[in-house]
Design a protein around this motif. Structure first.
Motif, PDB file in Angstrom:
ATOM      1  N   PRO A   1     -75.245 -38.488  58.967  1.00  0.00           N
ATOM      2  CA  PRO A   1     -74.822 -39.823  59.440  1.00  0.00           C
ATOM      3  C   PRO A   1     -75.644 -40.900  58.750  1.00  0.00           C
ATOM      4  O   PRO A   1     -76.869 -40.857  58.770  1.00  0.00           O
ATOM      5  CB  PRO A   1     -75.111 -39.768  60.946  1.00  0.00           C
ATOM      6  CG  PRO A   1     -76.063 -38.647  61.143  1.00  0.00           C
ATOM      7  CD  PRO A   1     -75.834 -37.664  60.027  1.00  0.00           C
ATOM      8  N   LEU A   2     -74.972 -41.818  58.081  1.00  0.00           N
ATOM      9  CA  LEU A   2     -75.659 -42.816  57.275  1.00  0.00           C
ATOM     10  C   LEU A   2     -75.878 -44.091  58.070  1.00  0.00           C
ATOM     11  O   LEU A   2     -74.952 -44.641  58.639  1.00  0.00           O
ATOM     12  CB  LEU A   2     -74.840 -43.117  56.008  1.00  0.00           C
ATOM     13  CG  LEU A   2     -75.450 -44.144  55.056  1.00  0.00           C
ATOM     14  CD1 LEU A   2     -76.747 -43.621  54.493  1.00  0.00           C
ATOM     15  CD2 LEU A   2     -74.479 -44.460  53.935  1.00  0.00           C
TER      16      LEU A   2
ATOM     17  N   VAL B   1     -83.202 -39.947  57.270  1.00  0.00           N
ATOM     18  CA  VAL B   1     -83.061 -38.649  56.609  1.00  0.00           C
ATOM     19  C   VAL B   1     -83.782 -37.623  57.470  1.00  0.00           C
ATOM     20  O   VAL B   1     -84.972 -37.756  57.736  1.00  0.00           O
ATOM     21  CB  VAL B   1     -83.676 -38.676  55.191  1.00  0.00           C
ATOM     22  CG1 VAL B   1     -83.597 -37.298  54.554  1.00  0.00           C
ATOM     23  CG2 VAL B   1     -82.964 -39.700  54.330  1.00  0.00           C
ATOM     24  N   THR B   2     -83.079 -36.614  57.891  1.00  0.00           N
ATOM     25  CA  THR B   2     -83.681 -35.632  58.795  1.00  0.00           C
ATOM     26  C   THR B   2     -84.208 -34.429  58.024  1.00  0.00           C
ATOM     27  O   THR B   2     -83.998 -34.288  56.820  1.00  0.00           O
ATOM     28  CB  THR B   2     -82.654 -35.162  59.832  1.00  0.00           C
ATOM     29  OG1 THR B   2     -81.496 -34.666  59.132  1.00  0.00           O
ATOM     30  CG2 THR B   2     -82.235 -36.328  60.711  1.00  0.00           C
ATOM     31  N   GLN B   3     -84.860 -33.535  58.730  1.00  0.00           N
ATOM     32  CA  GLN B   3     -85.536 -32.392  58.126  1.00  0.00           C
ATOM     33  C   GLN B   3     -84.584 -31.507  57.325  1.00  0.00           C
ATOM     34  O   GLN B   3     -84.953 -30.944  56.311  1.00  0.00           O
ATOM     35  CB  GLN B   3     -86.221 -31.563  59.219  1.00  0.00           C
ATOM     36  CG  GLN B   3     -86.880 -30.290  58.723  1.00  0.00           C
ATOM     37  CD  GLN B   3     -88.133 -30.539  57.926  1.00  0.00           C
ATOM     38  OE1 GLN B   3     -88.916 -31.425  58.265  1.00  0.00           O
ATOM     39  NE2 GLN B   3     -88.351 -29.779  56.868  1.00  0.00           N
ATOM     40  N   ASP B   4     -83.362 -31.376  57.753  1.00  0.00           N
ATOM     41  CA  ASP B   4     -82.490 -30.372  57.138  1.00  0.00           C
ATOM     42  C   ASP B   4     -82.014 -30.748  55.748  1.00  0.00           C
ATOM     43  O   ASP B   4     -81.294 -29.981  55.112  1.00  0.00           O
ATOM     44  CB  ASP B   4     -81.295 -30.048  58.042  1.00  0.00           C
ATOM     45  CG  ASP B   4     -80.352 -31.210  58.203  1.00  0.00           C
ATOM     46  OD1 ASP B   4     -79.353 -31.060  58.935  1.00  0.00           O
ATOM     47  OD2 ASP B   4     -80.603 -32.285  57.628  1.00  0.00           O
ATOM     48  N   TRP B   5     -82.440 -31.939  55.196  1.00  0.00           N
ATOM     49  CA  TRP B   5     -82.032 -32.233  53.826  1.00  0.00           C
ATOM     50  C   TRP B   5     -82.646 -31.260  52.841  1.00  0.00           C
ATOM     51  O   TRP B   5     -82.248 -31.179  51.710  1.00  0.00           O
ATOM     52  CB  TRP B   5     -82.364 -33.676  53.416  1.00  0.00           C
ATOM     53  CG  TRP B   5     -83.691 -34.228  53.829  1.00  0.00           C
ATOM     54  CD1 TRP B   5     -83.906 -35.185  54.766  1.00  0.00           C
ATOM     55  CD2 TRP B   5     -85.001 -33.889  53.334  1.00  0.00           C
ATOM     56  NE1 TRP B   5     -85.244 -35.465  54.880  1.00  0.00           N
ATOM     57  CE2 TRP B   5     -85.943 -34.690  54.017  1.00  0.00           C
ATOM     58  CE3 TRP B   5     -85.479 -32.983  52.383  1.00  0.00           C
ATOM     59  CZ2 TRP B   5     -87.308 -34.625  53.778  1.00  0.00           C
ATOM     60  CZ3 TRP B   5     -86.837 -32.913  52.137  1.00  0.00           C
ATOM     61  CH2 TRP B   5     -87.732 -33.736  52.838  1.00  0.00           C
TER      62      TRP B   5
ATOM     63  N   ALA C   1     -77.565 -36.755  52.979  1.00  0.00           N
ATOM     64  CA  ALA C   1     -78.547 -37.818  52.720  1.00  0.00           C
ATOM     65  C   ALA C   1     -78.530 -38.189  51.245  1.00  0.00           C
ATOM     66  O   ALA C   1     -79.570 -38.271  50.592  1.00  0.00           O
ATOM     67  CB  ALA C   1     -79.936 -37.373  53.155  1.00  0.00           C
ATOM     68  N   LEU C   2     -77.331 -38.403  50.714  1.00  0.00           N
ATOM     69  CA  LEU C   2     -77.188 -38.646  49.280  1.00  0.00           C
ATOM     70  C   LEU C   2     -77.821 -39.955  48.844  1.00  0.00           C
ATOM     71  O   LEU C   2     -78.028 -40.163  47.650  1.00  0.00           O
ATOM     72  CB  LEU C   2     -75.701 -38.629  48.898  1.00  0.00           C
ATOM     73  CG  LEU C   2     -75.013 -37.284  49.131  1.00  0.00           C
ATOM     74  CD1 LEU C   2     -73.513 -37.410  48.879  1.00  0.00           C
ATOM     75  CD2 LEU C   2     -75.602 -36.212  48.232  1.00  0.00           C
TER      76      LEU C   2
END
Lengths: 101, 228
Positions: free
Chosen positions: A93-94, B86-90, B99-100
């Motif tokens: 989710p951005l 940006v969460t941990q799973d990136w 999280a591009l």
């Protein structure tokens, strides 16, 4: 998992699996222990090709292949056809950035 | 090259080295960063200058000209993963990418705090604001390939295999490594030496990079520089 244990699992063939007729050829089902031994998780992408009568699956991220063109600062690397793939939808989710960053 | 996932600080970063030329992905602290925000019509823009930690985005050919840094560079701001959403799973590479808008930086400060480069903040700065003494880290060869993979994904929404980026970046990487050693050995004007015809080689030294004759090139470089 200890390396020797993982290697032992790799060397020991799984019980047989059966080809089924499925109009959707976009998924791969593998025994979980095999997947774990190669670090594959749900969503890992593979390409598939035939080698004689063998079917070979290779992780997408391990594949490369291209060539260099040009000289000096204009020298570029041309990726082989099919090796750059669409990223697809960003599933994170951005939160839009604002001027307070 | 095989990197266990997720990578650690040492898989991704090199400690700052004053002899190392500027490279793509270099992290600098205390850099003046400017925001110019529009104001209502008829009024001057709102200008904010703050000190930030940034990552250098320029490919070396755009950062340098014949060995001299160009006057302007493009950077992007480092933010905490939480601030950039940006969460941990990136770091779970096998999962669908996410999280591009950012590049995760593993254990940048050797702590569990998560930081990212936020591509959306790409901006132009004066090169004099990037001081060697303020360089926090450079990237390993793997870190550079990963950084470029994320950068390409942000701007193109295409994913290039990491192996292609390692292959395409290898020559650049080896050149920077030689340049670093050249500087450490007290050499000057590495780029001129690299591009000057050597009658003993029958070519310019740079051609040995392309031919993957790195060890021969390294020997020539050491012979051409004073011992540090």
């Amino acid at each position: 998992m200890p390396e020797s244990q993982a290697a032992a699992i790799l060397e020991r063939p799984t019980s047989s699996v059966r080809v089924t007729k499925n109009g959707n050829a976009k998924t791969l089902t593998v025994p979980s222990r095999l997947a774990e031994s190669v670090g594959a998780e749900v969503g890992t992408e593979y390409t598939v090709r035939a080698e004689g009568r063998r079917i070979v699956y290779e992780p997408l991220d391990m594949q490369g292949g291209g060539h260099f063109e040009g000289e000096g600062p204009d020298r570029i690397y041309v990726v082989a056809a099919g090796h750059a793939v669409p990223v697809g939808r960003d599933e994170t989710p951005l939160k839009p950035i604002d001027w307070d960053f | 090259m095989s990197i266990p996932w997720p990578p650690t600080h040492d898989d991704f970063f090199l400690d700052p080295d004053p002899h190392r030329p500027f490279g793509q992905g270099d992290i600098f602290r205390d850099v003046p960063y400017t925001k110019v925000q529009a104001n209502p019509v008829g009024k001057k823009p709102l200008i904010d200058i703050s000190t930030r930690t940034v990552a250098l985005l320029n490919y070396p050919c755009e950062a340098y000209e014949t060995g001299a840094l160009l006057p302007m560079q493009t950077v992007a701001v480092l933010r905490t993963a939480a601030d950039a959403n940006v969460t941990q799973d990136w770091f779970q590479r096998s999962k669908p990418p996410g999280a591009l808008h950012a590049c995760p930086l593993p254990e940048l400060y050797r702590t569990s705090d998560l930081h990212v480069v936020d591509w959306r903040t790409a901006n132009l700065i004066d090169t004099t604001h990037l001081r060697i003494v303020d360089r926090v880290a450079s990237l390993t060869e793997f870190g550079l390939a990963f950084f470029r993979q994320r950068l390409a994904a942000y701007f193109t929404r295409a994913r290039f295999p990491i192996t292609d980026l390692l292959t395409s970046g290898h020559e650049q990487w080896m050149e920077i490594e030689l340049w670093r050693e050249w500087n450490a050995r007290g050499g000057t004007d590495f780029q001129r030496w690299l591009s000057t015809f050597d009658p003993n080689l029958g070519s310019v030294p740079r051609d040995l990079l392309r031919d993957d004759s790195f060890n021969t090139l390294a020997e020539r470089m050491r012979a051409a520089t004073p011992t540090a």
